[in-house]
Design a protein around this motif. Sequence first.
Motif, short mmCIF file in Angstrom:
data_model
loop_
_atom_site.label_atom_id
_atom_site.label_comp_id
_atom_site.label_asym_id
_atom_site.label_seq_id
_atom_site.Cartn_x
_atom_site.Cartn_y
_atom_site.Cartn_z
N GLY A 161 51.14 38.33 46.34
CA GLY A 161 50.62 38.02 47.67
C GLY A 161 49.11 38.17 47.75
O GLY A 161 48.41 37.32 48.31
N TRP A 162 48.58 39.25 47.20
CA TRP A 162 47.14 39.47 47.23
C TRP A 162 46.42 38.42 46.39
O TRP A 162 45.32 37.97 46.75
N ARG A 163 47.04 38.04 45.28
CA ARG A 163 46.41 37.02 44.44
C ARG A 163 46.29 35.70 45.20
O ARG A 163 45.31 34.98 45.05
N GLN A 164 47.30 35.38 46.02
CA GLN A 164 47.24 34.13 46.79
C GLN A 164 46.18 34.21 47.89
O GLN A 164 45.75 33.17 48.40
N LEU A 165 45.77 35.41 48.25
CA LEU A 165 44.65 35.56 49.18
C LEU A 165 43.31 35.46 48.46
O LEU A 165 42.26 35.53 49.09
N GLY A 166 43.37 35.31 47.13
CA GLY A 166 42.16 35.23 46.34
C GLY A 166 41.58 36.57 45.98
O GLY A 166 40.39 36.68 45.66
N ILE A 167 42.42 37.61 46.01
CA ILE A 167 41.97 38.97 45.74
C ILE A 167 42.69 39.51 44.52
O ILE A 167 43.92 39.55 44.47
N ASP A 168 41.93 39.91 43.51
CA ASP A 168 42.48 40.48 42.29
C ASP A 168 43.07 41.85 42.60
O ASP A 168 42.40 42.71 43.17
N ALA A 169 44.33 42.05 42.24
CA ALA A 169 45.00 43.32 42.54
C ALA A 169 44.33 44.51 41.87
O ALA A 169 44.51 45.65 42.32
N SER A 170 43.55 44.27 40.82
CA SER A 170 42.87 45.38 40.15
C SER A 170 41.79 46.00 41.04
O SER A 170 41.32 47.10 40.78
N ARG A 171 41.42 45.28 42.10
CA ARG A 171 40.42 45.81 43.04
C ARG A 171 41.04 46.77 44.06
O ARG A 171 40.32 47.46 44.77
N LEU A 172 42.37 46.79 44.15
CA LEU A 172 43.05 47.56 45.18
C LEU A 172 43.24 49.02 44.79
O LEU A 172 43.68 49.32 43.67
N LEU A 173 42.91 49.90 45.69
CA LEU A 173 43.17 51.33 45.55
C LEU A 173 44.13 51.73 46.64
O LEU A 173 43.77 51.77 47.81
#
Length: 233
Positions: A91-103
């Motif tokens: 889901g986050w990838r489809q928002l254009g956000i790399d999951a590795s950025r998430l804390l």
Amino acid sequence: MLMSVLSPQSIHSSLWLASQLARGGTRGIDTGFAALSAELPERGWPTGVLIDLLLQQPGAGELRLLGPALQSLAPRRIALVQTPHAPQVIGWRQLGIDASRLLSVHTSTSADAAWAAEQILKSGSCSALLFWQRHLRKDGLRRLHLAAQSGNTLFVMLRPLSCAQDASPAPLRLSLMPAAGGIDIGFVKRRGPQRDDPLFVSLPSLNLLHHASVDRRTPAPAAVGSVLSELVG
């Protein structure tokens, strides 16, 4: 002799007339939705302050609304505190956000969650902090708002719509209600004139990158479906 009338902004950037939006010297983070940015004093999401997003129901479209701003803050990290469900990579990838950025931070008590959020704000280690919280005492909100003012983090609290009745130090409080094809945004509090009509924002589906916003005075019927589970559960 006629005396010239000074505009409030010419006296101090934090002053404004009640009939106009406050326009300080700092520009906010572009929301990615032109109609919404035009209704915000900073022409975007303000940083270094508490922002209250008040949800009629979880999954009203809040993450898709914040998506363009979060994407623009790359490559810095995004803190997620007390998410209602575990973050989902797809889901986050489809928002254009790399999951590795998430804390992602989850604690056993709301007090511990508030403490963790405060430390993240004070450290300035993340470009954005999203904090899900049902209820928080006034002194707790003030502590978080003060902590946010120590830096430039995009700090958003996601709380139930019922919290709109409670006092908050947040300079920006928006209500989000699901609508067909997007959400209706109500302006509970902002530095500027009261707006009684909601602003309709068309949101992208998770498999689309393009979006648009329309200032529609007659909202569409509310949509029943929710996309929250695709992002955080």
